[in-house]
Design a protein around this motif. Structure first.
Motif, PDB file in Angstrom:
ATOM      1  N   LYS A  64      10.440  22.586  -7.128  1.00  0.00           N
ATOM      2  CA  LYS A  64      10.571  21.228  -7.652  1.00  0.00           C
ATOM      3  C   LYS A  64       9.212  20.545  -7.745  1.00  0.00           C
ATOM      4  O   LYS A  64       8.911  19.845  -8.719  1.00  0.00           O
ATOM      5  N   GLN A  65       8.379  20.774  -6.734  1.00  0.00           N
ATOM      6  CA  GLN A  65       7.058  20.156  -6.738  1.00  0.00           C
ATOM      7  C   GLN A  65       6.189  20.714  -7.859  1.00  0.00           C
ATOM      8  O   GLN A  65       5.466  19.967  -8.532  1.00  0.00           O
ATOM      9  N   ALA A  92      11.053  12.940 -18.527  1.00  0.00           N
ATOM     10  CA  ALA A  92      10.087  12.179 -17.733  1.00  0.00           C
ATOM     11  C   ALA A  92       8.921  11.715 -18.589  1.00  0.00           C
ATOM     12  O   ALA A  92       8.398  10.605 -18.391  1.00  0.00           O
ATOM     13  N   THR A  99       4.591  18.482 -15.070  1.00  0.00           N
ATOM     14  CA  THR A  99       4.989  17.346 -15.908  1.00  0.00           C
ATOM     15  C   THR A  99       3.961  16.231 -15.809  1.00  0.00           C
ATOM     16  O   THR A  99       3.577  15.631 -16.826  1.00  0.00           O
ATOM     17  N   GLN A 100       3.498  15.950 -14.599  1.00  0.00           N
ATOM     18  CA  GLN A 100       2.484  14.911 -14.427  1.00  0.00           C
ATOM     19  C   GLN A 100       1.178  15.309 -15.105  1.00  0.00           C
ATOM     20  O   GLN A 100       0.479  14.459 -15.677  1.00  0.00           O
ATOM     21  N   GLN A 140       7.242  19.144 -11.099  1.00  0.00           N
ATOM     22  CA  GLN A 140       6.757  17.763 -11.140  1.00  0.00           C
ATOM     23  C   GLN A 140       5.260  17.713 -11.415  1.00  0.00           C
ATOM     24  O   GLN A 140       4.789  16.873 -12.201  1.00  0.00           O
ATOM     25  N   GLN A 141       4.510  18.612 -10.804  1.00  0.00           N
ATOM     26  CA  GLN A 141       3.059  18.640 -11.009  1.00  0.00           C
ATOM     27  C   GLN A 141       2.709  18.970 -12.450  1.00  0.00           C
ATOM     28  O   GLN A 141       1.804  18.349 -13.032  1.00  0.00           O
TER      29      GLN A 141
END
Length: 224
Positions: free
Chosen positions: A155-156, A42, A162-163, A159-160
């Motif tokens: 999963k969240q 990502a 990674t962001q 994602q957090q």
């Protein structure tokens, strides 16, 4: 005590080398390491890049170099049966084994166990039977709280994180962040130590103004 944030993806052999070298590199320095699993793919997509293992020629060199560096460092490294691979299941497992109260940050034992699963056995990293065995082992350890790796919460959290890495301007793994300063790659560990020890060079224009150098030319994206 310095707070060091270690951003990594299990797909990266350089991250494995840095992870193993970190305690020795920082010996005698008061610090705490926070481990952040992130999706390297990502990050690459955000920056419009390919990974080193996706570029012919560079791929071969990368594998030769990391095996040489492992030999020099004294770290066990066996190439998995195939590479690159989809590391999402491994990253979610690390987050799941951290427990919700740790905000997706696994402890060192969890991270090391998964890294060894990938880089010390020479097998398929994402083989379903091996993943099931790895998960059962991690979730049976005393003091390891866990969630379902496929849960929306896990999963969240991934994602957090990674962001968060993208928002910090990170472009590769491993990346170490301390005091808002970024140190990228396993070969940056001596530089990181020097910073933590208060080397005055990090107050100089050489460090401070590196990003101000004018761009001489910009290449257009390759035609598709």
């Amino acid at each position: 005590m310095k707070e060091i944030h270690f951003y990594f993806d299990f797909i990266s052999p350089y991250a494995w080398l840095a992870f193993q070298a970190l305690p020795k590199a920082l010996a005698g320095v008061s610090h705490r390491v926070h481990y952040h699993p992130v999706v390297f793919g990502a990050m690459l997509k955000h920056h419009g890049q390919l990974g080193p293992a996706e570029i012919p020629g560079k791929r071969d060199w990368t594998y030769r170099q990391v095996m040489w560096q492992a030999k020099q460092q004294g770290t066990d490294l066996q190439m998995p049966a195939s590479h690159p691979f989809n590391s999402l299941a491994l990253l979610r497992l690390a987050v799941a084994a951290s427990g919700i109260n740790q905000q997706g940050q696994p402890n060192r034992y969890v991270v090391e166990t998964i890294f060894k699963h990938v880089w010390c056995e020479g097998l398929e990293a994402t083989d379903p039977d091996r993943l099931a065995t790895l998960q059962a082992h991690l979730f049976s350890q005393p003091g390891v709280s866990f969630q379902d790796p496929q849960s929306a919460e896990v999963k969240q959290l991934l994602q957090q994180q990674t962001q968060q890495a993208i928002d910090l301007g990170l472009f590769g793994v491993p990346s170490m962040v301390v005091d808002g300063q970024v140190f990228w790659g396993n070969d940056a560990l001596p530089m990181l130590r020097a910073y933590l020890e208060g080397d005055a060079w990090f107050e100089s224009a050489d460090w401070r103004d590196a990003g101000k150098l004018p761009v001489g030319i910009r290449r257009a994206p390759a035609a598709k």
